[in-house]
Design a protein around this motif. Sequence first.
Motif, mmCIF file in Angstrom:
data_model
loop_
_atom_site.group_PDB
_atom_site.id
_atom_site.type_symbol
_atom_site.label_atom_id
_atom_site.label_comp_id
_atom_site.label_asym_id
_atom_site.label_seq_id
_atom_site.Cartn_x
_atom_site.Cartn_y
_atom_site.Cartn_z
ATOM 1 N N ASP A 223 -5.928 -40.126 -32.121
ATOM 2 C CA ASP A 223 -5.441 -38.787 -32.432
ATOM 3 C C ASP A 223 -5.590 -37.981 -31.156
ATOM 4 O O ASP A 223 -6.490 -37.152 -31.006
ATOM 5 N N GLU A 224 -4.723 -38.255 -30.204
ATOM 6 C CA GLU A 224 -4.827 -37.660 -28.872
ATOM 7 C C GLU A 224 -4.763 -36.141 -28.918
ATOM 8 O O GLU A 224 -5.517 -35.456 -28.227
ATOM 9 N N ALA A 225 -3.880 -35.602 -29.739
ATOM 10 C CA ALA A 225 -3.702 -34.153 -29.780
ATOM 11 C C ALA A 225 -4.990 -33.451 -30.200
ATOM 12 O O ALA A 225 -5.394 -32.446 -29.597
ATOM 13 N N GLU A 226 -5.656 -33.968 -31.232
ATOM 14 C CA GLU A 226 -6.902 -33.363 -31.684
ATOM 15 C C GLU A 226 -7.992 -33.525 -30.633
ATOM 16 O O GLU A 226 -8.789 -32.603 -30.395
ATOM 17 N N ASP A 227 -8.046 -34.682 -29.985
ATOM 18 C CA ASP A 227 -9.026 -34.898 -28.928
ATOM 19 C C ASP A 227 -8.829 -33.913 -27.788
ATOM 20 O O ASP A 227 -9.794 -33.398 -27.208
ATOM 21 N N ILE A 228 -7.572 -33.644 -27.436
ATOM 22 C CA ILE A 228 -7.283 -32.696 -26.363
ATOM 23 C C ILE A 228 -7.744 -31.293 -26.750
ATOM 24 O O ILE A 228 -8.370 -30.581 -25.951
ATOM 25 N N ARG A 229 -7.461 -30.867 -27.978
ATOM 26 C CA ARG A 229 -7.894 -29.538 -28.417
ATOM 27 C C ARG A 229 -9.417 -29.414 -28.372
ATOM 28 O O ARG A 229 -9.966 -28.398 -27.917
ATOM 29 N N THR A 230 -10.105 -30.445 -28.831
ATOM 30 C CA THR A 230 -11.569 -30.432 -28.824
ATOM 31 C C THR A 230 -12.118 -30.362 -27.410
ATOM 32 O O THR A 230 -13.050 -29.607 -27.117
ATOM 33 N N SER A 231 -11.528 -31.142 -26.505
ATOM 34 C CA SER A 231 -12.037 -31.206 -25.136
ATOM 35 C C SER A 231 -11.790 -29.906 -24.386
ATOM 36 O O SER A 231 -12.634 -29.460 -23.603
#
Length: 255
Positions: A223-231
């Motif tokens: 879930d790249e998009a969620e990982d990017i938002r978290t990071s």
Amino acid sequence: MSGFETIRVETGADGIATVTLDRPEKHHAMNAAMIAELTEAAATLGNDAAVRAVVLAATGPSFCAGGDLDWMRQQQAADRAGKMAEAGRLSAMLAGLNALPKPLIARVQGNVYGGGVGLVAVSDIAIAADGIRLALTETRLGLVPATIGPFVVARMGRGFARQVFFSGSTFGTDFAMRAGLIHETCPGDMLDERVRRHADAVLKTAPGAVAAAKALCLDLGTDEAEDIRTSIAALADRWESDEAQERIGAFLGGG
């Protein structure tokens, strides 16, 4: 492609394109201009049916030293929204290279630090010169390798990432190969030959199938998009911490 200031883009008659980082005097440290130019290059090459594979290279002794000092000063001065917006632009650039519908081959001729590790992580194949060193040094400044984090962890796995993610210590190609970050090493004068071998293999494949196979690899279990938002949020939190402000101020003040 022309008109770039920080990179060069050339495409051979055989469809092998080369994107060369071209700020050797700054050890190819990334700034806003380089991020924008790499984003544009990824989009243009990705949409060019004549391009079969892309080689990511650099000039001079270093591959990429991470973030440019002036760029970091601009982020330090920005408010939280500004910091997150700039992190978003870096994430978008890495995501664009990561999703490039052509094989991306990194020709790593020199040392790699910080954000440069992210460039290696989004490459499909990374071939490095013997003896280079790599490091994620963000924690020395009170920050975290957040923006590149989703891509580095996806490439190395949590087990290997936890060994280097927060220590700030350099590591060599032996560890990088075991972690899957680097695929092959060779003497520096053999890099072009090894890169060409992988590029030639791509030319024997069906381009549509290659694009579909790469997309499938990226779609499975992430879930790249969620990982990017978290990071991005995690990085903004660190930028605002007293610890980071003290260390970054000392670092940039001495730059």
